[in-house]
Design a protein around this motif. Structure first.
Motif, PDB file in Angstrom:
ATOM      1  N   MET A   1       0.557  -1.212   0.221  1.00 40.77           N
ATOM      2  CA  MET A   1       0.366  -0.031  -0.028  1.00 40.77           C
ATOM      3  C   MET A   1       0.625   1.648  -0.297  1.00 40.77           C
ATOM      4  SD  MET A   1      -3.259  -0.323  -0.231  1.00 40.77           S
ATOM      5  CE  MET A   1      -3.807   0.923   0.370  1.00 40.77           C
ATOM      6  N   ASP A   2       1.881   1.458   0.806  1.00 41.54           N
ATOM      7  CA  ASP A   2       3.118   2.028   0.617  1.00 41.54           C
ATOM      8  C   ASP A   2       3.235   2.543  -0.512  1.00 41.54           C
ATOM      9  OD1 ASP A   2       1.851   3.141   3.506  1.00 41.54           O
ATOM     10  OD2 ASP A   2       4.464   1.210   4.366  1.00 41.54           O
ATOM     11  N   ALA A   3       3.321   1.428  -1.271  1.00 47.29           N
ATOM     12  CA  ALA A   3       4.611   1.878  -2.551  1.00 47.29           C
ATOM     13  C   ALA A   3       3.412   1.923  -3.483  1.00 47.29           C
ATOM     14  CB  ALA A   3       5.055   0.331  -3.416  1.00 47.29           C
ATOM     15  N   LEU A   4       2.283   1.325  -3.399  1.00 42.38           N
ATOM     16  CA  LEU A   4       1.279   2.169  -4.247  1.00 42.38           C
ATOM     17  C   LEU A   4       0.868   3.227  -4.541  1.00 42.38           C
ATOM     18  CD1 LEU A   4      -1.227  -0.743  -4.416  1.00 42.38           C
ATOM     19  CD2 LEU A   4      -0.419  -0.109  -6.027  1.00 42.38           C
ATOM     20  N   ARG A   5       0.885   4.383  -2.999  1.00 40.52           N
ATOM     21  CA  ARG A   5       0.576   5.669  -2.473  1.00 40.52           C
ATOM     22  C   ARG A   5       1.986   6.374  -3.431  1.00 40.52           C
ATOM     23  NH1 ARG A   5      -3.617   7.026   1.293  1.00 40.52           N
ATOM     24  NH2 ARG A   5      -4.109   4.427   2.015  1.00 40.52           N
TER      25      ARG A   5
ATOM     26  N   ALA B   1       1.380   6.132  -6.576  1.00 38.92           N
ATOM     27  CA  ALA B   1       0.272   7.168  -7.569  1.00 38.92           C
ATOM     28  C   ALA B   1       0.559   8.806  -6.994  1.00 38.92           C
ATOM     29  CB  ALA B   1      -0.814   6.722  -6.538  1.00 38.92           C
ATOM     30  N   GLY B   2       1.346   8.997  -6.303  1.00 42.99           N
ATOM     31  CA  GLY B   2       1.185  10.580  -5.793  1.00 42.99           C
ATOM     32  C   GLY B   2       0.163  11.015  -5.190  1.00 42.99           C
ATOM     33  N   GLN B   3       0.803  12.487  -5.055  1.00 46.99           N
ATOM     34  CA  GLN B   3       0.248  13.010  -3.303  1.00 46.99           C
ATOM     35  C   GLN B   3      -1.626  13.174  -4.003  1.00 46.99           C
ATOM     36  OE1 GLN B   3       1.844  15.926  -1.720  1.00 46.99           O
ATOM     37  NE2 GLN B   3       1.591  17.385  -3.844  1.00 46.99           N
TER      38      GLN B   3
ATOM     39  N   PRO C   1      -4.092  11.369 -11.223  1.00 46.42           N
ATOM     40  CA  PRO C   1      -4.070  12.151 -12.553  1.00 46.42           C
ATOM     41  C   PRO C   1      -3.197  11.805 -13.848  1.00 46.42           C
ATOM     42  CG  PRO C   1      -3.466  13.838 -10.651  1.00 46.42           C
ATOM     43  CD  PRO C   1      -3.868  12.258  -9.929  1.00 46.42           C
ATOM     44  N   ALA C   2      -4.166  11.919 -14.768  1.00 41.98           N
ATOM     45  CA  ALA C   2      -2.968  11.879 -16.228  1.00 41.98           C
ATOM     46  C   ALA C   2      -2.331  13.396 -16.395  1.00 41.98           C
ATOM     47  CB  ALA C   2      -4.149  11.374 -17.180  1.00 41.98           C
TER      48      ALA C   2
END
Length: 307
Positions: free
Chosen positions: A126-130, A133-135, A151-152
């Motif tokens: 989960m931490d790596a995914l977050r 993905a970015g804030q 966001p793209a």
């Protein structure tokens, strides 16, 4: 009604405003005048103006203080409710297609990468995914999956994000993605979620998938009657646990008999016998291209009906 004790008031005198009523009426007129000139938007500024309108009258100033406290409490409650409604689970609202206030919708990025992630171990990654993905990404959970709205930023940003998200899985999970404008995010979420269901039901290996990777399964299972008929083909096999596990291993090994036999810890001839029994039960030969395709689609349809 009496004025001075023992002296009755005439009907006309009784209708005249009292000095107290005159002060309140004058105060209300000054408040209205201040309101016509006011251009601020802060409660404290409004209280200051109302206090000024009280013009030093202690009783009116007390009314202002009491009223201002009530006003601030009311506005604070409204703000807390609005904040809670908007930030409670914005990603969840987007996934579920709930209507959003116009200002909230306008504040979203114009286009998003929607990622539905199935982790082999839910607590891990989960931490790596977050981080990847970015804030500015939005996160929620649906049906045991992690859902991300990322966001793209522009052309080429999607594939790069998909690659990095897939790396977070470490070969132990699945990633289904779609990309949509902010007005059609629920459609993108539904697409990515269905791709995930097809991938898991089809025993696909860990990795990243889009609808283009499951077009055949998507087309076959989208029709309810076809899905029901396919499920009926495979359902009798459920009564034979060993045969079901054998077919699952065969599909999972990409129809390689050697790999399937090794994964089941059985001899190749034992596998061949079981595959023949699968044909007897279902009427489809797993060793033929058409039979293998039919049985795979049937397994997916059966899994979709069960889920």
């Amino acid at each position: 009604m009496t004025g001075i004790i023992g002296e009755s008031l005439s009907p006309v005198e009784a209708l005249r405003p009292t000095p107290e009523e005159d002060r309140v009426a004058d105060f209300r007129a000054r408040v209205q005048a201040e309101g016509q000139e006011w251009t601020g938007n802060e409660p404290d500024e409004l209280v200051e103006l109302l206090t000024k309108a009280a013009a030093g009258d202690p009783r009116l100033a007390a009314i202002v203080r009491a009223g201002s406290n009530l006003l601030k409490d009311f506005l604070d409650g409204c703000q807390q409710k609005t904040t809670a409604d908007v930030s409670r689970d914005l990603a969840g609202d987007l996934a579920d297609g709930h209507p959003l206030p116009a200002d909230v919708l306008e504040g979203l990025t114009h286009r998003y990468l929607i990622a539905v992630v199935r982790l082999a171990e839910p607590a891990c990654g989960m931490d790596a995914l977050r981080a990847v993905a970015g804030q500015d990404s939005l996160l929620t959970h649906r049906d045991g999956n992690v859902v991300l709205f990322i966001p793209a930023a522009g052309p080429g940003s999607g594939p790069c994000s998909v690659t990095r998200l897939n790396q977070c899985l470490g070969g132990r999970g699945w990633l289904a993605t779609a990309e949509r404008d902010r007005e059609h995010l629920v459609d993108g979420f539904n697409e990515a979620s269905y791709v995930m269901r097809l991938v898991v039901a089809g025993l696909r290996p860990s990795g990243a998938y889009t609808i283009s990777d499951v077009l055949v399964e998507y087309a076959v299972t989208l029709n309810e009657k076809v899905r029901t008929d396919l499920a009926a083909v495979i359902r009798p096999l459920r009564a034979h646990k060993v045969l079901w596990e054998t077919l699952a291993a065969f599909v999972d090994s990409d129809y390689s008999r050697n790999k399937a036999a090794r994964s089941l810890y059985i001899h190749r001839s034992t596998l061949d016998y079981r595959l023949k029994r699968i044909e007897d039960v279902t009427g489809c030969d797993p060793n033929s291209g058409r039979g293998a395709q039919m049985l795979t689609a049937a397994m997916i349809a059966e899994a979709l009906q069960g889920g």
